[in-house]
Motif scaffolding. Structure first.
Motif, short mmCIF file in Angstrom:
data_model
loop_
_atom_site.label_atom_id
_atom_site.label_comp_id
_atom_site.label_asym_id
_atom_site.label_seq_id
_atom_site.Cartn_x
_atom_site.Cartn_y
_atom_site.Cartn_z
N ILE A 192 -2.24 -0.05 -7.54
CA ILE A 192 -2.98 -1.28 -7.26
C ILE A 192 -4.11 -1.44 -8.28
O ILE A 192 -4.33 -2.54 -8.81
CB ILE A 192 -3.57 -1.27 -5.84
CG1 ILE A 192 -2.47 -1.16 -4.81
CG2 ILE A 192 -4.41 -2.51 -5.60
CD1 ILE A 192 -2.98 -1.11 -3.39
N PHE B 168 -11.17 4.60 -0.78
CA PHE B 168 -11.04 5.70 -1.70
C PHE B 168 -12.36 6.23 -2.19
O PHE B 168 -12.57 7.44 -2.27
CB PHE B 168 -10.17 5.28 -2.89
CG PHE B 168 -8.77 5.66 -2.69
CD1 PHE B 168 -7.89 4.78 -2.12
CD2 PHE B 168 -8.35 6.93 -3.00
CE1 PHE B 168 -6.59 5.17 -1.89
CE2 PHE B 168 -7.05 7.32 -2.77
CZ PHE B 168 -6.17 6.44 -2.21
N ILE B 169 -13.23 5.30 -2.55
CA ILE B 169 -14.52 5.75 -3.07
C ILE B 169 -15.24 6.59 -2.03
O ILE B 169 -15.81 7.64 -2.34
CB ILE B 169 -15.38 4.54 -3.48
CG1 ILE B 169 -14.77 3.86 -4.69
CG2 ILE B 169 -16.79 4.97 -3.77
CD1 ILE B 169 -15.57 2.69 -5.15
N PHE C 258 0.82 -1.21 0.00
CA PHE C 258 0.00 0.00 0.00
C PHE C 258 0.85 1.26 0.00
O PHE C 258 0.33 2.36 0.01
CB PHE C 258 -0.89 0.03 1.25
CG PHE C 258 -2.11 -0.83 1.15
CD1 PHE C 258 -2.58 -1.51 2.25
CD2 PHE C 258 -2.80 -0.94 -0.04
CE1 PHE C 258 -3.71 -2.31 2.17
CE2 PHE C 258 -3.93 -1.73 -0.13
CZ PHE C 258 -4.38 -2.42 0.98
N LEU D 261 1.81 0.51 4.56
CA LEU D 261 1.14 1.79 4.70
C LEU D 261 1.79 2.60 5.82
O LEU D 261 2.04 3.80 5.70
CB LEU D 261 -0.34 1.58 4.99
CG LEU D 261 -1.25 2.80 4.88
CD1 LEU D 261 -1.20 3.36 3.48
CD2 LEU D 261 -2.68 2.42 5.24
N LEU E 24 -9.98 9.92 -9.18
CA LEU E 24 -9.70 8.91 -8.16
C LEU E 24 -10.93 8.04 -7.93
O LEU E 24 -10.83 6.85 -7.67
CB LEU E 24 -9.29 9.57 -6.85
CG LEU E 24 -7.85 10.06 -6.79
CD1 LEU E 24 -7.51 10.46 -5.37
CD2 LEU E 24 -6.90 9.00 -7.27
N GLY F 156 -11.11 3.99 -8.01
CA GLY F 156 -11.65 3.22 -6.90
C GLY F 156 -12.77 2.30 -7.36
O GLY F 156 -12.81 1.12 -7.01
N VAL G 200 3.65 6.39 5.67
CA VAL G 200 3.29 7.57 6.46
C VAL G 200 4.47 8.05 7.31
O VAL G 200 4.70 9.25 7.44
CB VAL G 200 2.06 7.28 7.35
CG1 VAL G 200 1.77 8.46 8.26
CG2 VAL G 200 0.85 6.98 6.49
N ALA H 205 -0.65 5.24 -4.56
CA ALA H 205 -0.97 3.95 -3.94
C ALA H 205 -2.18 3.33 -4.62
O ALA H 205 -2.18 2.15 -4.97
CB ALA H 205 -1.23 4.13 -2.45
N LEU H 206 -3.20 4.13 -4.81
CA LEU H 206 -4.43 3.60 -5.40
C LEU H 206 -4.20 3.12 -6.83
O LEU H 206 -4.56 2.01 -7.19
CB LEU H 206 -5.53 4.67 -5.40
CG LEU H 206 -6.83 4.24 -6.08
CD1 LEU H 206 -7.46 3.08 -5.33
CD2 LEU H 206 -7.80 5.39 -6.17
N LEU I 2 -1.81 9.83 -2.26
CA LEU I 2 -2.32 8.47 -2.22
C LEU I 2 -2.84 7.99 -3.56
O LEU I 2 -3.14 6.80 -3.72
CB LEU I 2 -3.39 8.31 -1.13
CG LEU I 2 -2.79 7.99 0.24
CD1 LEU I 2 -3.84 8.01 1.34
CD2 LEU I 2 -2.11 6.63 0.24
N GLU I 3 -2.95 8.89 -4.54
CA GLU I 3 -3.34 8.41 -5.87
C GLU I 3 -2.30 7.45 -6.41
O GLU I 3 -2.62 6.58 -7.22
CB GLU I 3 -3.56 9.57 -6.85
CG GLU I 3 -2.33 10.37 -7.18
CD GLU I 3 -2.26 11.65 -6.39
OE1 GLU I 3 -2.80 11.67 -5.27
OE2 GLU I 3 -1.67 12.62 -6.89
N PHE J 193 -9.54 -1.35 0.12
CA PHE J 193 -8.77 -0.18 -0.25
C PHE J 193 -9.58 0.68 -1.22
O PHE J 193 -9.65 1.90 -1.10
CB PHE J 193 -7.45 -0.63 -0.89
CG PHE J 193 -6.42 0.43 -0.99
CD1 PHE J 193 -5.90 0.80 -2.21
CD2 PHE J 193 -5.97 1.07 0.15
CE1 PHE J 193 -4.93 1.79 -2.29
CE2 PHE J 193 -5.00 2.05 0.08
CZ PHE J 193 -4.48 2.40 -1.15
N GLY J 194 -10.17 0.00 -2.20
CA GLY J 194 -11.02 0.71 -3.15
C GLY J 194 -12.18 1.40 -2.45
O GLY J 194 -12.52 2.55 -2.75
#
Lengths: 301, 245, 291
Positions: free
Chosen positions: A231, C110-111, A41, A100, A269, A273, A104, A227-228, A224-225, C106-107
């Motif tokens: 994945i 974010f959402i 993460f 994670l 984002l 997600g 941080v 990290a997102l 965090l984009e 995790f998704g």
């Protein structure tokens, strides 16, 4: 029409740079995540190490970009190794949380490190033009070319790993770590190599970023984009092959660029997600997996 | 008397307050065929796990081929010639059967590292090993297409592919038909003839009696008998604890 | 900076109050992660969601945010049931690698966060209530009511959950399912139903935790990320599934953060919880009072 305003050459290079950057990030993430089964993460941290290595060097000893990339990659690779030592003995879910945590903690350190700008951020001077082999090219075109090269290298490396003895070893760790050990696979060593390689590539992707953006703040470097997306893109594209992150990055990356321009950057984002969840539930093998299944069916008939 | 190939020396294993293994003592000479029997939950698989390094024993030690195994990770023990099959099959489900068997060939055999096999040699060896367990015709199929019984055979195939000096077969025959049991037994006999020492953990007494030269009995984590098969089965404690109902 | 006795003792008291609140925040994860082994990394996002709902209801209708959150409890409970069902059908039943479950949450994190940004924007939101503002004094110690009230409510919630788990049939079934699902089946109790209820309760706690959060501090959507670290740090430090351990760990973390903030400045606080987590994972993954 609003769109036409953006269809100039410069915008193309700016947007493509980001997509290429995500190809590298997604491919790098997938080496540890998709091939080996360990979810990281903290991709943002490795990306940021590369970026901040560049900031640090720009204030200490100016160097050409290719060297900066190597330095960024080395720093992130070492960070990956360190993270591996600390976290890889932990069970999968603990490992993910630990990554994670490390991200941080690292961000907190950088925020408090005034030499590279701390929370205020740092400016990095970027030349307008560059002379390469006697030609004058626009710096943004140069950055685009560099990132294209990195993209190529990362994908080739991923493909090579996938088909190698090392890659098979990683797959056994993903499938059943206990059985892998019983079959003679040195799981800890392979995991450490995977985290190092993964981290190194993420750092290399981050190294040119300050030059691209001109002004670097921790909140953007550690966004965090990263990290997102690192994945979401492999999950959408498919995690078991080198092609998956590539497809995912191209698709999601392009979609995000379009949405950022037409709606807002927060909305992009949301797309990642939603796509992540949708694919994880409905199509766990990703687009590449779906394509493979279709081809197999056609073969049989 | 030849030095033992495997020496389990007072091995103890505790899980919280529960003692799974209590100072278990076992010596296995090279070329032997040992049967390890005992009721469910007596600690047989725990013992295997401690020998192979999947679990760390709390007391005692394990020596293999004269060398202590303490502190060695499971993969290093496999590379020294100690192979096992898992009681509940653990196949690599993203790979075909041939690829499953290829893993030990790639990783468990140190001599191969110095001189790696070519692609075709590797493939040929995989087919050869799968043939021993009667699965060569499914070499390209994925493991999810296998029956339970076939998965057990795959487990054995993977252990064989590691080219072990000592093979621990953990309930490899559960659920097999008579002819399949015979098949596996003759395979194990053949491997033994080739010089592989074998520990057979089984509940199928006919197979155990046919196969083992020696029998060890584990009950509630303690070894209660150890000796020639036909003698051990007549011992009163063994009959009471395990054989008689 | 002068480190006086007054300053230190205020920091410690503040930390304890904060710790009480953290315990309530973590209670939900104690259930989902500690007992159900589900890494719901999105839990803090639901807490923030709870904060925003409390803000919205409180500012439009004018009722106390804590009351508002109690009204929202059934909604969050149902949300939890729903999420568990999706999780179960998609992942647990199929026996997929935990990779996908993690990615799912995790998704979700974010959402939720982005949906909040799109609906409410990135400005800080805060609520008004009678007890936000005044504090009373115990000697040199200043006890702000906006910290004390959430702490007391949090401890109440915590005690309620503990009683539920140890005294009611369903509660004990939840404890049982975490230790021995097979035994439950033999008693003709559907473990899936029990897990679903447990997860529902877990998310329901987020409703109240959210209201308490927005009383203690102003909230904006990205605040959830700080809490990811805190929540899991406390959970792991306290020992998964041990409610008493969670409480102690929460207090410890609260005090540690408060002291760090006082002595070194607030910009170091995020590192405290995550640092705790890393140290615990490295040294004693079973936590303080783990099973």
């Amino acid at each position: 029409m609003a769109g036409a305003h953006y269809l100039n050459a410069d915008y193309f290079y700016y947007a493509s740079y980001i997509i290429l950057q995500y190809i590298v990030l997604a491919t790098a993430w997938n080496i540890l995540g998709g091939y080996c089964g360990y979810v990281n993460f903290g991709s943002a941290a490795f990306f940021a190490i590369g970026a901040y290595a560049t900031v640090f060097m720009s204030k200490t000893l100016p160097l050409p970009l290719p060297l900066l990339i190597l330095i960024g990659g080395a720093a992130s690779g070492i960070a990956g190794l360190a993270m591996g030592y600390l976290a890889l003995r932990l069970r999968g879910s603990f490992f993910a949380i630990a990554t994670l945590a490390l991200a941080v903690v690292l961000q907190t350190f950088v925020v408090n490190w005034d030499y590279v700008g701390g929370s205020r951020g740092a400016y990095v001077i970027r030349p307008d033009n560059l002379e390469v082999a006697g030609f004058q090219i626009n710096y943004i075109e140069y950055l685009f070319g560099i990132m294209m090269g990195l993209g190529l290298v990362s994908v080739i490396a991923a493909r090579a790993i996938e088909r190698s003895r090392f890659g098979y070893g990683l797959a056994t760790i993903r499938d059943d770590e206990l059985a892998a050990e019983a079959c003679g696979v040195p799981t800890l060593r392979l995991k450490l190599i995977a985290t190092t390689i993964s981290g190194a590539f993420m750092g290399m992707a981050g190294a040119p970023f300050p030059l691209y953006i001109g002004y670097l703040q921790p909140s953007s470097a550690f966004g965090l984009e990263y990290a997102l997306n690192s994945i979401a893109m492999p999950m959408v594209g498919g995690t078991t092959s080198w092609a998956g992150p590539l497809v995912g990055a191209l698709l999601l990356g392009s979609a995000q660029q379009y949405v950022t321009v037409t709606i807002s950057s927060a909305a992009n984002l949301l797309i990642s997600g939603i796509m992540l969840i949708a694919f994880v539930i409905i199509a766990p093998r990703g687009l590449v997996g779906i394509a493979e299944a279709l081809f197999r069916r056609r073969d049989r008939s | 008397m030849t030095a033992p190939l495997l020496h389990v020396n007072g091995v103890t294993k505790r899980f919280g307050g529960f003692t799974a293994l209590d100072r278990v003592e076992l010596a296995i000479t090279p070329g032997e065929r040992l049967g390890l029997i005992g009721p469910n939950g007596s600690g047989k698989s725990t013992l295997v796990n401690c020998i192979c390094g999947t679990l760390r024993n709390d007391g005692g030690n394990v020596r293999f081929a004269g060398e202590t195994l303490d502190g060695l990770a499971a993969h290093e023990r496999t590379r020294r010639g100690l192979a096992r099959s898992f009681q509940l099959p653990r196949p690599f489900h993203s790979m075909s059967l041939a690829e499953n068997v290829r893993i030990p060939l790639l990783y468990a055999v140190p001599s191969r590292e110095a001189k790696p096999l070519e692609r075709d040699e590797l493939q040929a060896r995989c087919i050869e090993v799968l043939n021993m367990v009667g699965l060569a015709h499914k070499s390209r199929r994925m493991t999810r297409d296998l029956t339970q019984v076939e998965m057990r055979k795959l487990e054995l195939a993977r252990a064989i592919a590691a080219e072990p000096k000592l093979l621990i077969a953990d309930e490899a025959m559960a659920g097999l038909s008579h002819s399949e049991v015979d098949e596996i037994l003759s395979l194990l006999f053949k491997l033994n003839e080739q010089g592989i020492t074998i520990i057979l953990i089984e509940h199928i007494m006919s197979a155990v009696m046919r196969f083992s030269t020696r029998l060890a009995v584990l009950v509630s984590g303690k070894k209660i008998a150890d000796g020639k098969s036909d003698e051990v089965v007549r011992e009163p404690e063994v009959v009471q604890a395990y054989l008689g109902q | 900076m002068d480190i006086t006795y007054d300053l230190l003792i205020n920091a410690i008291v503040g930390g304890l109050l904060l710790g009480g609140f953290y315990a309530a925040v973590t209670a939900g994860v104690s259930i989902s992660f500690g007992m159900l082994d589900i890494v719901n990394i999105a839990h803090p996002a639901f807490i923030i969601l709870g904060s925003y709902i409390a803000f919205f209801v409180s500012s439009s209708i004018g009722i106390d945010p804590i009351i508002a959150s109690i009204v929202m409890l059934p909604v969050f409970y149902v949300l939890g049931l729903l999420i568990y069902q999706i999780y179960y059908l998609s992942f647990e039943r199929r026996g997929q690698e935990s990779l996908r479950g993690l990615a799912f949450f995790f998704g979700l994190l974010f959402i939720t966060e982005v949906a909040l940004i799109l609906s409410f924007g990135v400005d800080y939101r805060y609520v008004e209530a009678a007890y936000i503002g005044p504090s009373f004094h115990l000697g040199v110690v200043e006890v702000p009511l906006r910290m004390l009230v959430p702490c007391l409510v949090a401890l109440g919630v915590f005690a309620a959950i503990e009683l539920f788990i140890s005294r009611t049939f369903t509660g004990r079934a939840i404890l049982a399912v975490s230790q021995d699902p097979l035994a439950l089946k033999l008693l003709a109790i559907d473990p899936i139903r029990i897990k679903r209820i447990a997860f529902g309760i877990s998310i329901a706690t987020a409703a109240i935790a959210g209201a308490l959060l927005i009383i203690i501090q102003p909230v904006e959507p990205s605040v959830d990320r700080e809490y990811v670290g805190r929540v899991f740090a406390i959970c792991v430090l306290g020992g998964l599934g041990s409610m008493a351990g969670t409480l102690i760990a929460a207090m410890l973390l609260g005090v540690a953060e408060s002291l760090t903030s006082t002595l070194y400045g607030p910009s170091w606080s995020p590192a405290v919880s995550f640092g705790f987590l890393l140290i615990t994972l490295a040294v004693r993954p079973a936590g303080l009072l783990g099973r």
